[in-house]
Design a protein around this motif. Structure first.
Motif, PDB file in Angstrom:
ATOM      1  N   TYR A   1       0.841  -1.187   0.000  1.00 31.09           N
ATOM      2  CA  TYR A   1       0.000   0.000   0.000  1.00 31.09           C
ATOM      3  C   TYR A   1       0.881   1.243   0.000  1.00 31.09           C
ATOM      4  CZ  TYR A   1      -4.006  -2.985   1.117  1.00 31.09           C
ATOM      5  OH  TYR A   1      -4.987  -3.939   1.071  1.00 31.09           O
ATOM      6  N   ALA A   2       0.345   2.359  -0.446  1.00 27.28           N
ATOM      7  CA  ALA A   2       1.131   3.589  -0.533  1.00 27.28           C
ATOM      8  C   ALA A   2       1.615   4.050   0.832  1.00 27.28           C
ATOM      9  CB  ALA A   2       0.306   4.694  -1.200  1.00 27.28           C
ATOM     10  N   TYR A   3       0.930   3.654   1.899  1.00 25.88           N
ATOM     11  CA  TYR A   3       1.315   4.071   3.246  1.00 25.88           C
ATOM     12  C   TYR A   3       2.248   3.071   3.924  1.00 25.88           C
ATOM     13  CZ  TYR A   3      -2.661   0.974   4.194  1.00 25.88           C
ATOM     14  OH  TYR A   3      -3.538  -0.084   4.205  1.00 25.88           O
ATOM     15  N   ASP A   4       2.660   2.019   3.218  1.00 22.76           N
ATOM     16  CA  ASP A   4       3.548   1.010   3.796  1.00 22.76           C
ATOM     17  C   ASP A   4       5.010   1.420   3.676  1.00 22.76           C
ATOM     18  OD1 ASP A   4       1.576  -0.661   4.659  1.00 22.76           O
ATOM     19  OD2 ASP A   4       1.598  -1.952   2.900  1.00 22.76           O
ATOM     20  N   GLY A   5       5.392   2.486   4.363  1.00 20.99           N
ATOM     21  CA  GLY A   5       6.786   2.910   4.400  1.00 20.99           C
ATOM     22  C   GLY A   5       7.285   3.452   3.065  1.00 20.99           C
ATOM     23  N   ASP A   6       8.616   3.584   2.958  1.00 21.46           N
ATOM     24  CA  ASP A   6       9.232   4.126   1.745  1.00 21.46           C
ATOM     25  C   ASP A   6       9.005   3.225   0.542  1.00 21.46           C
ATOM     26  OD1 ASP A   6      10.157   6.349   3.085  1.00 21.46           O
ATOM     27  OD2 ASP A   6      12.128   5.478   3.518  1.00 21.46           O
ATOM     28  N   GLY A   7       8.978   1.899   0.779  1.00 22.84           N
ATOM     29  CA  GLY A   7       8.750   0.979  -0.329  1.00 22.84           C
ATOM     30  C   GLY A   7       7.378   1.155  -0.963  1.00 22.84           C
ATOM     31  N   GLY A   8       6.359   1.315  -0.135  1.00 17.71           N
ATOM     32  CA  GLY A   8       5.009   1.516  -0.659  1.00 17.71           C
ATOM     33  C   GLY A   8       4.852   2.865  -1.339  1.00 17.71           C
ATOM     34  N   TRP A   9       5.456   3.899  -0.752  1.00 14.09           N
ATOM     35  CA  TRP A   9       5.367   5.236  -1.341  1.00 14.09           C
ATOM     36  C   TRP A   9       6.091   5.293  -2.693  1.00 14.09           C
ATOM     37  CZ3 TRP A   9       2.272   9.100  -0.895  1.00 14.09           C
ATOM     38  CH2 TRP A   9       2.636  10.364  -1.339  1.00 14.09           C
ATOM     39  N   SER A  10       7.267   4.662  -2.766  1.00 13.73           N
ATOM     40  CA  SER A  10       8.014   4.632  -4.029  1.00 13.73           C
ATOM     41  C   SER A  10       7.254   3.855  -5.089  1.00 13.73           C
ATOM     42  CB  SER A  10       9.399   4.017  -3.810  1.00 13.73           C
ATOM     43  OG  SER A  10      10.198   4.834  -2.972  1.00 13.73           O
ATOM     44  N   GLY A  11       6.587   2.784  -4.685  1.00 14.76           N
ATOM     45  CA  GLY A  11       5.791   2.019  -5.636  1.00 14.76           C
ATOM     46  C   GLY A  11       4.644   2.842  -6.202  1.00 14.76           C
ATOM     47  N   PHE A  12       4.003   3.636  -5.347  1.00 14.55           N
ATOM     48  CA  PHE A  12       2.936   4.535  -5.810  1.00 14.55           C
ATOM     49  C   PHE A  12       3.472   5.546  -6.820  1.00 14.55           C
ATOM     50  CE2 PHE A  12       1.548   8.934  -4.902  1.00 14.55           C
ATOM     51  CZ  PHE A  12       0.341   8.921  -5.579  1.00 14.55           C
ATOM     52  N   LEU A  13       4.613   6.176  -6.502  1.00 13.84           N
ATOM     53  CA  LEU A  13       5.199   7.164  -7.410  1.00 13.84           C
ATOM     54  C   LEU A  13       5.626   6.525  -8.729  1.00 13.84           C
ATOM     55  CD1 LEU A  13       7.434   9.199  -4.901  1.00 13.84           C
ATOM     56  CD2 LEU A  13       5.198   9.844  -5.815  1.00 13.84           C
ATOM     57  N   ASP A  14       6.178   5.328  -8.629  1.00 18.18           N
ATOM     58  CA  ASP A  14       6.695   4.666  -9.827  1.00 18.18           C
ATOM     59  C   ASP A  14       5.581   4.294 -10.796  1.00 18.18           C
ATOM     60  OD1 ASP A  14       9.007   3.850 -11.170  1.00 18.18           O
ATOM     61  OD2 ASP A  14       8.706   1.777 -10.576  1.00 18.18           O
ATOM     62  N   GLN A  15       4.438   3.885 -10.270  1.00 12.17           N
ATOM     63  CA  GLN A  15       3.353   3.427 -11.137  1.00 12.17           C
ATOM     64  C   GLN A  15       2.390   4.543 -11.536  1.00 12.17           C
ATOM     65  OE1 GLN A  15       2.672  -0.771  -8.898  1.00 12.17           O
ATOM     66  NE2 GLN A  15       1.396  -0.424 -10.673  1.00 12.17           N
ATOM     67  N   ILE A  16       2.238   5.553 -10.702  1.00  7.52           N
ATOM     68  CA  ILE A  16       1.241   6.592 -10.971  1.00  7.52           C
ATOM     69  C   ILE A  16       1.879   7.884 -11.490  1.00  7.52           C
ATOM     70  CG2 ILE A  16      -0.619   7.958  -9.997  1.00  7.52           C
ATOM     71  CD1 ILE A  16      -1.212   4.971 -10.184  1.00  7.52           C
ATOM     72  N   VAL A  17       2.962   8.327 -10.873  1.00  4.97           N
ATOM     73  CA  VAL A  17       3.559   9.620 -11.215  1.00  4.97           C
ATOM     74  C   VAL A  17       4.579   9.490 -12.344  1.00  4.97           C
ATOM     75  CG1 VAL A  17       4.892  11.569 -10.305  1.00  4.97           C
ATOM     76  CG2 VAL A  17       3.159  10.462  -8.876  1.00  4.97           C
ATOM     77  N   ARG A  18       5.344   8.424 -12.356  1.00  3.06           N
ATOM     78  CA  ARG A  18       6.417   8.266 -13.357  1.00  3.06           C
ATOM     79  C   ARG A  18       5.912   8.362 -14.802  1.00  3.06           C
ATOM     80  NH1 ARG A  18      11.627   6.067 -13.330  1.00  3.06           N
ATOM     81  NH2 ARG A  18      12.396   5.920 -15.468  1.00  3.06           N
ATOM     82  N   PRO A  19       4.811   7.707 -15.187  1.00  2.00           N
ATOM     83  CA  PRO A  19       4.349   7.829 -16.575  1.00  2.00           C
ATOM     84  C   PRO A  19       4.040   9.266 -16.994  1.00  2.00           C
ATOM     85  CG  PRO A  19       3.281   5.970 -15.500  1.00  2.00           C
ATOM     86  CD  PRO A  19       3.991   6.732 -14.428  1.00  2.00           C
TER      87      PRO A  19
END
Length: 334
Positions: free
Chosen positions: A157-175
């Motif tokens: 989940y996006a709130y699951d630490g740095d790993g979750g936040w980075s995953g959110f950015l990578d999939q949603i913001v990066r494109p």
């Protein structure tokens, strides 16, 4: 009295089985109750904000409250769930330096220039999460209830630490970042962004040839790309995400690189130009020496005595006999 029955006396002791059953019931009821009570308080540090959702056995899962950064101990209700998000400025880095980017290994956005050269873009996006309570509620409803795949392949989940936040950015913001970079880079020729690209040019046959294009300063064009991205990125992210969930966006364009084959061609061209420059310097030096010799000879022709004086200066030390006008030179003997 004979034949009469004895009346059993009441015992003050509880059977062992009943005691065990009572203890089990107590544990089943008491432990969750204690956990629910002590887990019903929460607080945040200065760098995080919390979205609290109901979580009781008979309760719904709607958002209960928002806890602002740096709060004291706050009652959040029985068995509630807390989603903590970053409240300070964060960044998303795209770089060829392995281990520094958001993705594992070399992480560069590759987009084509207007003349078809694939260019590697490196930079960093700085931003803040919108801390408005109503906006945070919408953010948690939309992105806090789904998982995102991280660089290690795990879903969080996006709130699951740095790993979750980075995953959110990578999939949603990066494109969105990649799309904006592609749009802006495609409006410039390669040489307008990387000066050394002017040394080589792709012709129709696919071979690379040297060109006489003037190498120009590209700092102004890079600044134009960066400013255009900063203008369009906030609008594109809001349109993609649905609301201004991210604020204070600023993209810093760190470096633009050429593909390996193009860079090799540039290096070869630069080496060739260096050899040409060296040869031209040698030719210029030879011409200068010939011109000096010609001028010297003309002087000697006009002044023969001057030529004899120069000959005397050029004689080795220790000469005892010298007859001008002949080839006889006497060297001293031991």
């Amino acid at each position: 009295m004979a034949g009469s029955k004895k009346i059993p006396r009441p015992s003050g002791r509880i059977s062992r089985g009943k005691a065990i059953a009572a203890a089990v019931v107590l544990l089943v009821v008491a432990v969750p109750t204690l956990n629910g009570f002590f887990g019903s308080f929460e607080r945040t540090t200065g760098g995080e904000v919390a979205v609290v959702r109901n979580g009781g056995m008979l309760d719904n899962n709607k958002i209960r409250q928002i806890i602002d950064p740096g709060s004291g101990m706050t009652w959040i209700g029985w068995w509630s769930h807390v989603h903590k998000y970053p409240a300070q400025q964060r960044f998303y880095t795209i770089t060829s330096d392995s281990g520094r980017g958001e993705r594992a290994g070399v992480d560069v956005v590759t987009v084509p220039s207007s003349d078809g050269v694939n260019m590697g873009i490196e930079g960093t996006l700085y931003f803040n999460l919108n801390l408005d309570h109503a906006t945070l509620r919408r953010f948690d409803d939309r992105f806090g209830t789904r998982k995102f795949t991280g660089a290690d392949g795990k879903t969080r989940y996006a709130y699951d630490g740095d790993g979750g936040w980075s995953g959110f950015l990578d999939q949603i913001v990066r494109p969105v970042i990649e799309n904006d970079l592609r749009t802006q880079i495609n409006s410039f020729r390669c040489a307008e962004l990387v000066s050394s690209c002017a040394l080589v040019q792709n012709n129709a046959g696919g071979k690379q040839q040297q060109t006489s294009l003037k190498v120009q300063s590209n700092n102004a064009n890079i600044a134009k790309v960066q400013n255009a991205i900063n203008t369009s990125l906030e609008q594109d992210l809001q349109q993609t995400l649905g609301l201004p969930f991210l604020t204070n966006l600023h993209f810093n364009l760190a470096r633009i690189t050429l593909p390996e084959q193009v860079q090799q061609a540039v290096d070869s061209a630069q080496a060739a130009f260096a050899k040409v420059t060296e040869s031209q310097a040698q030719v210029a030096q030879a011409r200068a020496e010939a011109e000096a010799n010609r001028a010297r000879q003309e002087g000697y022709n006009k002044c023969p005595t001057c030529a004899d004086i120069e000959k005397l200066k050029a004689l080795p030390k220790g000469i005892t006999v010298y007859a001008p006008g002949s080839d006889r030179v006497a060297l001293p003997t031991r």
